[in-house]
Design a protein around this motif. Structure first.
Motif, mmCIF file in Angstrom:
data_model
loop_
_atom_site.group_PDB
_atom_site.id
_atom_site.type_symbol
_atom_site.label_atom_id
_atom_site.label_comp_id
_atom_site.label_asym_id
_atom_site.label_seq_id
_atom_site.Cartn_x
_atom_site.Cartn_y
_atom_site.Cartn_z
ATOM 1 N N LEU A 53 0.716 -1.317 -0.283
ATOM 2 C CA LEU A 53 -0.205 0.211 0.344
ATOM 3 C C LEU A 53 1.155 1.072 -0.247
ATOM 4 C CD1 LEU A 53 -2.539 -1.368 2.740
ATOM 5 C CD2 LEU A 53 -3.031 -0.291 -0.296
ATOM 6 N N ASN A 54 1.391 1.708 0.847
ATOM 7 C CA ASN A 54 3.037 2.722 0.725
ATOM 8 C C ASN A 54 3.607 2.831 -0.855
ATOM 9 O OD1 ASN A 54 2.463 3.080 3.495
ATOM 10 N ND2 ASN A 54 4.282 2.352 4.336
ATOM 11 N N ASN A 57 0.534 3.500 -2.659
ATOM 12 C CA ASN A 57 0.980 5.785 -2.621
ATOM 13 C C ASN A 57 1.660 6.074 -3.367
ATOM 14 O OD1 ASN A 57 -2.074 6.165 -1.525
ATOM 15 N ND2 ASN A 57 -1.179 4.921 -0.034
ATOM 16 N N LEU A 67 1.937 4.789 5.892
ATOM 17 C CA LEU A 67 1.607 4.004 6.132
ATOM 18 C C LEU A 67 2.267 3.398 7.633
ATOM 19 C CD1 LEU A 67 -1.193 1.369 4.913
ATOM 20 C CD2 LEU A 67 -1.606 2.929 6.646
ATOM 21 N N ASP A 76 -6.361 2.602 9.567
ATOM 22 C CA ASP A 76 -5.840 2.909 8.035
ATOM 23 C C ASP A 76 -5.620 2.013 7.088
ATOM 24 O OD1 ASP A 76 -5.638 5.667 9.929
ATOM 25 O OD2 ASP A 76 -3.972 5.220 10.693
ATOM 26 N N THR A 77 -4.859 1.157 7.996
ATOM 27 C CA THR A 77 -4.494 -0.243 6.854
ATOM 28 C C THR A 77 -5.992 -0.647 5.690
ATOM 29 O OG1 THR A 77 -2.158 -0.835 7.875
ATOM 30 C CG2 THR A 77 -3.601 -2.253 6.005
ATOM 31 N N GLN A 80 -7.657 1.800 2.928
ATOM 32 C CA GLN A 80 -5.750 2.180 2.594
ATOM 33 C C GLN A 80 -6.334 0.860 1.859
ATOM 34 O OE1 GLN A 80 -4.170 4.453 1.132
ATOM 35 N NE2 GLN A 80 -5.261 5.537 2.885
#
Length: 125
Positions: A53-54, A57, A67, A76-77, A80
């Motif tokens: 995810l990072n 993003n 994150l 938050d996870t 996302q």
């Protein structure tokens, strides 16, 4: 030749969809022993999801804060993951199963040398 973000995403979706069709994925977690990754889970599988995810993003949204890769699948996870699923046109359930896992691994982990995550993220192959 410079490709647009939309073109790259479209090609990625097409390739992953073809891989899923070829492998005949029918179960929620096609790799034996690899459960889906979901809200409340902890451990390496969640760290792999957070890393993917990072990377996603960073490529498309230029987040100011990434994150925290802490291995805890919290709010938050979850948020996302649902945005990631929306972006790739898959069911936005917040669960990383074989479809979402394939997109994450093939696009945001494997190309960046994060090969060990194949052992933690559900994928059909």
């Amino acid at each position: 030749m410079k490709l647009s973000t939309k073109a790259v995403r479209g090609a990625t979706v097409a390739v992953c969809a073809a891989l899923l069709a070829i492998t005949g994925t029918t179960s929620a977690s096609a790799r034996p022993g690899l459960p889906n990754v979901r809200y409340g889970d902890t451990g390496m599988s969640v760290k792999c999801v957070q890393d993917a995810l990072n990377n996603w993003n960073g490529d498309y949204f230029r987040m100011t804060s990434a994150l925290k890769v802490d291995g805890i699948f919290g709010d938050d996870t979850l948020r996302q993951v649902k945005l990631f699923q929306k972006d790739f046109g898959v069911k936005q359930d917040g669960i990383v199963g074989s479809v979402t896992g394939t997109f994450m691994y093939n696009t945001y982990l494997n190309p960046r040398g994060n090969y060990e995550c194949i052992n933690f993220i559900p994928t059909p192959v």
